[in-house]
Design a protein around this motif. Structure first.
Motif, PDB file in Angstrom:
ATOM      1  N   LEU B   4      13.510   8.549   2.301  1.00 41.58           N
ATOM      2  CA  LEU B   4      13.683   7.691   3.465  1.00 41.58           C
ATOM      3  C   LEU B   4      12.878   6.421   3.231  1.00 41.58           C
ATOM      4  O   LEU B   4      11.792   6.470   2.661  1.00 41.58           O
ATOM      5  CB  LEU B   4      13.173   8.402   4.724  1.00 41.58           C
ATOM      6  N   PRO B   5      13.384   5.299   3.710  1.00 43.08           N
ATOM      7  CA  PRO B   5      12.627   4.059   3.536  1.00 43.08           C
ATOM      8  C   PRO B   5      11.308   4.128   4.313  1.00 43.08           C
ATOM      9  O   PRO B   5      11.154   4.937   5.219  1.00 43.08           O
ATOM     10  CB  PRO B   5      13.550   2.985   4.131  1.00 43.08           C
ATOM     11  N   LEU B   6      10.399   3.262   3.945  1.00 43.20           N
ATOM     12  CA  LEU B   6       9.083   3.260   4.589  1.00 43.20           C
ATOM     13  C   LEU B   6       9.167   2.664   5.997  1.00 43.20           C
ATOM     14  O   LEU B   6       9.866   1.683   6.219  1.00 43.20           O
ATOM     15  CB  LEU B   6       8.108   2.423   3.762  1.00 43.20           C
ATOM     16  N   THR B   7       8.409   3.239   6.909  1.00 44.53           N
ATOM     17  CA  THR B   7       8.290   2.647   8.240  1.00 44.53           C
ATOM     18  C   THR B   7       7.158   1.617   8.194  1.00 44.53           C
ATOM     19  O   THR B   7       6.295   1.665   7.301  1.00 44.53           O
ATOM     20  CB  THR B   7       7.925   3.713   9.283  1.00 44.53           C
ATOM     21  N   PRO B   8       7.119   0.706   9.187  1.00 43.67           N
ATOM     22  CA  PRO B   8       5.994  -0.237   9.231  1.00 43.67           C
ATOM     23  C   PRO B   8       4.649   0.502   9.255  1.00 43.67           C
ATOM     24  O   PRO B   8       3.677   0.043   8.637  1.00 43.67           O
ATOM     25  CB  PRO B   8       6.237  -0.994  10.541  1.00 43.67           C
ATOM     26  N   ALA B   9       4.591   1.653   9.940  1.00 43.57           N
ATOM     27  CA  ALA B   9       3.336   2.416   9.988  1.00 43.57           C
ATOM     28  C   ALA B   9       2.949   2.908   8.588  1.00 43.57           C
ATOM     29  O   ALA B   9       1.774   2.856   8.197  1.00 43.57           O
ATOM     30  CB  ALA B   9       3.487   3.600  10.945  1.00 43.57           C
ATOM     31  N   ASP B  10       3.959   3.375   7.821  1.00 43.03           N
ATOM     32  CA  ASP B  10       3.685   3.810   6.439  1.00 43.03           C
ATOM     33  C   ASP B  10       3.078   2.665   5.634  1.00 43.03           C
ATOM     34  O   ASP B  10       2.108   2.842   4.894  1.00 43.03           O
ATOM     35  CB  ASP B  10       4.987   4.247   5.738  1.00 43.03           C
ATOM     36  N   ARG B  11       3.676   1.492   5.779  1.00 41.40           N
ATOM     37  CA  ARG B  11       3.200   0.327   5.020  1.00 41.40           C
ATOM     38  C   ARG B  11       1.761  -0.004   5.390  1.00 41.40           C
ATOM     39  O   ARG B  11       0.924  -0.248   4.525  1.00 41.40           O
ATOM     40  CB  ARG B  11       4.093  -0.894   5.284  1.00 41.40           C
ATOM     41  N   THR B  12       1.483  -0.017   6.699  1.00 40.20           N
ATOM     42  CA  THR B  12       0.130  -0.332   7.166  1.00 40.20           C
ATOM     43  C   THR B  12      -0.876   0.670   6.602  1.00 40.20           C
ATOM     44  O   THR B  12      -1.944   0.296   6.117  1.00 40.20           O
ATOM     45  CB  THR B  12       0.096  -0.304   8.707  1.00 40.20           C
ATOM     46  N   ASP B  13      -0.519   1.952   6.644  1.00 42.59           N
ATOM     47  CA  ASP B  13      -1.405   2.994   6.106  1.00 42.59           C
ATOM     48  C   ASP B  13      -1.701   2.750   4.636  1.00 42.59           C
ATOM     49  O   ASP B  13      -2.847   2.793   4.194  1.00 42.59           O
ATOM     50  CB  ASP B  13      -0.741   4.381   6.234  1.00 42.59           C
ATOM     51  N   MET B  14      -0.653   2.498   3.863  1.00 38.90           N
ATOM     52  CA  MET B  14      -0.818   2.321   2.421  1.00 38.90           C
ATOM     53  C   MET B  14      -1.658   1.092   2.105  1.00 38.90           C
ATOM     54  O   MET B  14      -2.537   1.126   1.234  1.00 38.90           O
ATOM     55  CB  MET B  14       0.557   2.220   1.737  1.00 38.90           C
ATOM     56  N   LEU B  15      -1.392   0.001   2.835  1.00 39.39           N
ATOM     57  CA  LEU B  15      -2.159  -1.226   2.613  1.00 39.39           C
ATOM     58  C   LEU B  15      -3.633  -0.993   2.914  1.00 39.39           C
ATOM     59  O   LEU B  15      -4.515  -1.430   2.172  1.00 39.39           O
ATOM     60  CB  LEU B  15      -1.601  -2.366   3.479  1.00 39.39           C
ATOM     61  N   SER B  16      -3.915  -0.249   4.022  1.00 39.79           N
ATOM     62  CA  SER B  16      -5.317  -0.075   4.395  1.00 39.79           C
ATOM     63  C   SER B  16      -6.050   0.765   3.348  1.00 39.79           C
ATOM     64  O   SER B  16      -7.219   0.528   3.062  1.00 39.79           O
ATOM     65  CB  SER B  16      -5.428   0.554   5.788  1.00 39.79           C
ATOM     66  N   VAL B  17      -5.351   1.734   2.754  1.00 44.32           N
ATOM     67  CA  VAL B  17      -5.986   2.578   1.729  1.00 44.32           C
ATOM     68  C   VAL B  17      -6.419   1.741   0.527  1.00 44.32           C
ATOM     69  O   VAL B  17      -7.498   1.937  -0.027  1.00 44.32           O
ATOM     70  CB  VAL B  17      -5.030   3.709   1.276  1.00 44.32           C
ATOM     71  N   ILE B  18      -5.562   0.785   0.116  1.00 48.02           N
ATOM     72  CA  ILE B  18      -5.909  -0.003  -1.079  1.00 48.02           C
ATOM     73  C   ILE B  18      -6.656  -1.281  -0.712  1.00 48.02           C
ATOM     74  O   ILE B  18      -6.983  -2.096  -1.572  1.00 48.02           O
ATOM     75  CB  ILE B  18      -4.664  -0.348  -1.930  1.00 48.02           C
ATOM     76  N   GLY B  19      -6.934  -1.467   0.566  1.00 48.18           N
ATOM     77  CA  GLY B  19      -7.755  -2.595   0.983  1.00 48.18           C
ATOM     78  C   GLY B  19      -7.026  -3.920   0.987  1.00 48.18           C
ATOM     79  O   GLY B  19      -7.643  -4.972   0.747  1.00 48.18           O
ATOM     80  N   ALA B  20      -5.709  -3.905   1.233  1.00 48.81           N
ATOM     81  CA  ALA B  20      -4.958  -5.165   1.326  1.00 48.81           C
ATOM     82  C   ALA B  20      -4.521  -5.363   2.777  1.00 48.81           C
ATOM     83  O   ALA B  20      -4.305  -4.390   3.510  1.00 48.81           O
ATOM     84  CB  ALA B  20      -3.738  -5.110   0.418  1.00 48.81           C
ATOM     85  N   LYS B  21      -4.436  -6.626   3.176  1.00 52.29           N
ATOM     86  CA  LYS B  21      -4.065  -6.892   4.576  1.00 52.29           C
ATOM     87  C   LYS B  21      -2.548  -6.917   4.743  1.00 52.29           C
ATOM     88  O   LYS B  21      -2.031  -6.509   5.776  1.00 52.29           O
ATOM     89  CB  LYS B  21      -4.634  -8.253   5.015  1.00 52.29           C
ATOM     90  N   SER B  22      -1.854  -7.441   3.733  1.00 49.46           N
ATOM     91  CA  SER B  22      -0.405  -7.566   3.863  1.00 49.46           C
ATOM     92  C   SER B  22       0.235  -7.377   2.494  1.00 49.46           C
ATOM     93  O   SER B  22      -0.462  -7.373   1.470  1.00 49.46           O
ATOM     94  CB  SER B  22      -0.055  -8.966   4.393  1.00 49.46           C
ATOM     95  N   ILE B  23       1.556  -7.245   2.507  1.00 48.89           N
ATOM     96  CA  ILE B  23       2.285  -7.121   1.243  1.00 48.89           C
ATOM     97  C   ILE B  23       2.002  -8.352   0.359  1.00 48.89           C
ATOM     98  O   ILE B  23       1.844  -8.244  -0.856  1.00 48.89           O
ATOM     99  CB  ILE B  23       3.810  -7.027   1.507  1.00 48.89           C
ATOM    100  N   ASP B  24       1.897  -9.513   1.003  1.00 51.52           N
ATOM    101  CA  ASP B  24       1.654 -10.753   0.248  1.00 51.52           C
ATOM    102  C   ASP B  24       0.377 -10.686  -0.597  1.00 51.52           C
ATOM    103  O   ASP B  24       0.300 -11.288  -1.661  1.00 51.52           O
ATOM    104  CB  ASP B  24       1.576 -11.951   1.207  1.00 51.52           C
ATOM    105  N   ASP B  25      -0.626  -9.936  -0.081  1.00 56.09           N
ATOM    106  CA  ASP B  25      -1.877  -9.806  -0.843  1.00 56.09           C
ATOM    107  C   ASP B  25      -1.635  -9.208  -2.229  1.00 56.09           C
ATOM    108  O   ASP B  25      -2.404  -9.434  -3.157  1.00 56.09           O
ATOM    109  CB  ASP B  25      -2.869  -8.906  -0.086  1.00 56.09           C
ATOM    110  N   LEU B  26      -0.567  -8.420  -2.354  1.00 52.63           N
ATOM    111  CA  LEU B  26      -0.289  -7.761  -3.636  1.00 52.63           C
ATOM    112  C   LEU B  26       0.274  -8.741  -4.661  1.00 52.63           C
ATOM    113  O   LEU B  26       0.372  -8.434  -5.840  1.00 52.63           O
ATOM    114  CB  LEU B  26       0.707  -6.607  -3.438  1.00 52.63           C
ATOM    115  N   PHE B  27       0.653  -9.937  -4.189  1.00 47.71           N
ATOM    116  CA  PHE B  27       1.294 -10.902  -5.090  1.00 47.71           C
ATOM    117  C   PHE B  27       0.430 -12.139  -5.339  1.00 47.71           C
ATOM    118  O   PHE B  27       0.934 -13.164  -5.766  1.00 47.71           O
ATOM    119  CB  PHE B  27       2.666 -11.316  -4.519  1.00 47.71           C
ATOM    120  N   VAL B  28      -0.872 -12.023  -5.041  1.00 48.80           N
ATOM    121  CA  VAL B  28      -1.729 -13.214  -5.190  1.00 48.80           C
ATOM    122  C   VAL B  28      -1.791 -13.715  -6.630  1.00 48.80           C
ATOM    123  O   VAL B  28      -2.081 -14.873  -6.878  1.00 48.80           O
ATOM    124  CB  VAL B  28      -3.166 -12.962  -4.680  1.00 48.80           C
TER     125      VAL B  28
END
Lengths: 121, 448
Positions: B4-28
């Motif tokens: 199943l695709p990720l929910t916004p909550a899933d994304r928020t959880d994953m970002l918080s675990v790796i210490g990123a604020k948004s998906i954009d942070d992963l592309f700096v």
């Protein structure tokens, strides 16, 4: 013979250390199919990755138990890597190293300490 | 597990675990200029008929190779593909986006890869072949990096006859390995020039036959010279059908042979996906990139197939892997294998002979045009000609008359200064009428 927590053994003869992996490590790996031994002349520090041992399903680094210079790699393992399984603490040695500091050897575990360490795993 | 695709909550959880604020942070790490700020301007939805109509109109702007006389080669060739090939590769057992490698469930796929490897080893005259690579150019780059691992030397010499795109891809990829690439100037018939460039840090020399200008070269002497200097010889081939007539790379002493396999079973498809062939001497197999399928026996002694020597690969060996490639062109390799199985050994030889004779007819016809010079001394099914005018302009003009006259060399390497050179190829699909149409159009263009 002395041992490391990474399951390498060392046997010292003068300033030449022969290094291999322990019977426990060989058994954990399963059938060894390939060993990449270090180049002669390579300078190693204790803890450096020294060789790679491959079994059917895994490849593991073998670390230098102590510092020194590689004087020989076990060429016989090229055609007969299974020697590591058959005689891990004998003919299945990986490399010979001219050691820099005997104190590093003294600091390693003896067999009793290594056996006790295995009991904790 | 259901996908199943990720929910916004899933994304928020994953970002918080790796210490990123948004998906954009992963592309700096990606420079701003290379990033697209807004979405493409596409409608969010449209009806099926509407979409079909629009896409069909876009497709109609293309001119398919089969729409008229067609003489393009330059690394991708128009051959006939038996209907059987398409039919078999579309079976659901084969047609998956994921290549199934697990031996318990994928014996069919694994057996096909094993057959493919057997065919590639036979064609190239070498002992072991992998289960394919993305295409010929990336296979070439992988071969150069493999030579670095085998010889522990750091330089590669690329012949002036190597397809310019292959040279460019090799430079791009090997550069990341810290290799020094010595790319010789474009040369129609000078594969042996690589020998003079070998020094004590040369890992390999890379030659091509038939080369980018179509020139066929016996590289036996080049192999001897490379080996005498402790370097490997890599032989590149962009037209796999040529293996049906020419001496194989292995017979000539190549250590590694790479090729583009598109000619056998794979359509032009606007440039891809294609299938890279990669073979080498068995003593170097541990340093080979890519997937490798082997034959074995199961617990009951029955023949079976498995991926073997996988410890070379990055899913096991991580940063010590021989290559970043952990996949292959499975479906194109299957198409290759089906087509070659249908041809058989003699069929491939006959097909190659037919290609060569068509190309000779084309050469004779072109040579008869005043002002046109044939540049390639020995060819298989493609050769270079010098035109009395700019080749790109001639091709452009003839397109208006429904004829694709070939590939201007300047399209491959604008910097080479060979603006009057045209590469022309003929295959079993080339008819006498096609050749006559090309000759008439050229004569018209040159005012004859």
């Amino acid at each position: 013979m002395r041992f490391t927590k990474d399951h390498e053994w060392v046997e010292l003869d003068g300033d030449i250390a022969t290094v291999g992996i322990t019977a426990y490590a060989a058994e954990q790996l399963g059938d060894v199919v390939f060993v990449e031994t270090p180049d002669v002349g390579k300078a190693l520090k204790g803890g450096d990755s020294m060789a790679v041992v491959e079994s059917v399903k895994a490849a593991s680094d073998v670390y230098a138990p102590l510092s020194g210079e590689v004087v020989e790699g076990n060429a016989a393992l090229g055609d007969a890597p299974e020697t590591v399984n058959d005689q891990p603490e004998g003919l299945g040695w990986f490399a010979k190293i001219r050691i820099a500091d005997k104190a590093e050897f003294e600091a390693l575990m003896d067999r009793a300490a290594y056996e006790a360490y295995l009991g904790t795993l | 597990m259901r996908y199943l695709p990720l929910t916004p909550a899933d994304r928020t959880d994953m970002l918080s675990v790796i210490g990123a604020k948004s998906i954009d942070d992963l592309f700096v790490d990606v420079p701003g200029v290379a990033r697209k700020a807004e979405l493409f301007d596409l409608p969010l939805h449209a009806g099926e008929m509407e979409v079909e109509r629009e896409l069909a109109a876009l497709a109609a702007l293309n001119r398919p190779a089969g729409a008229g006389p067609f003489f393009c080669g330059a690394g991708a060739y128009k051959h006939h593909i038996p209907a059987t090939v398409d039919h078999v590769i579309q079976r659901s057992e084969f047609l998956t986006s994921y290549t199934p490698y697990q031996p318990e469930i994928a014996q069919g796929t694994l057996q096909v890869l094993f057959e493919f490897q057997t065919q590639v080893a036979a064609l190239t005259g070498l002992e072991v072949a992998n289960a394919s690579m993305y295409d010929g150019s990336t296979a070439c780059a992988e071969a150069v990096m493999m030579a670095q691992r085998v010889t522990r030397r750091n330089k590669a010499v690329l012949s002036g006859g190597l397809h310019p795109h292959y040279s460019a891809v090799t430079q791009t990829i090997a550069h990341a390995e810290g290799m020094e690439i010595n790319r010789l100037a474009a040369a129609i018939d000078a594969e042996a020039a690589v020998v003079a460039e070998i020094d004590s840090d040369t890992a390999c020399v890379v030659v091509q036959t038939p080369n980018a200008f179509g020139t066929v070269t016996d590289v036996t002497r080049i192999a001897e010279a490379a080996h005498a200097a402790g370097a490997l010889l890599i032989v590149v081939t962009t037209e796999a059908v040529s293996f049906g007539l020419l001496k194989s790379p292995g017979e000539m002493g190549a250590d590694i042979a790479v090729a583009e396999g598109q000619s056998i079973g794979v359509g032009l498809s606007y440039g891809g996906p294609y299938v890279g062939l990669f073979a080498c001497k068995e003593k170097y197999v541990r340093q080979m990139p890519g997937r490798l399928c082997g034959e074995t026996l199961d617990a009951e002694g029955r023949r079976g197939f498995v991926l073997t020597l996988s410890t070379r690969e990055q899913h096991i060996r991580r940063d010590k892997a021989t290559s970043n490639i952990c996949t292959n062109s499975g479906l194109c390799a299957l198409a290759f294998t089906i087509h070659l199985s249908l041809l058989g050994e003699r069929g491939l030889r006959d097909l190659a002979a037919l290609n060569h004779s068509r190309a000779r007819q084309l050469r004779d016809a072109l040579a008869a045009i005043p002002g046109v010079e044939i540049l390639t001394p020995r060819f298989f099914n493609e050769f270079a000609v010098r035109l009395p005018q700019d080749a790109a302009a001639v091709v452009e003009d003839l397109v208006g008359q429904g004829i694709i006259a070939g590939a201007p060399y300047s399209r491959l390497a604008p910097e080479a200064g060979l603006d009057d050179v045209l590469l022309v190829a003929a295959t079993e699909t080339t008819t006498e009428a096609d050749i006559a149409a090309l000759i008439a159009a050229m004569k018209g263009r040159f005012g004859q």
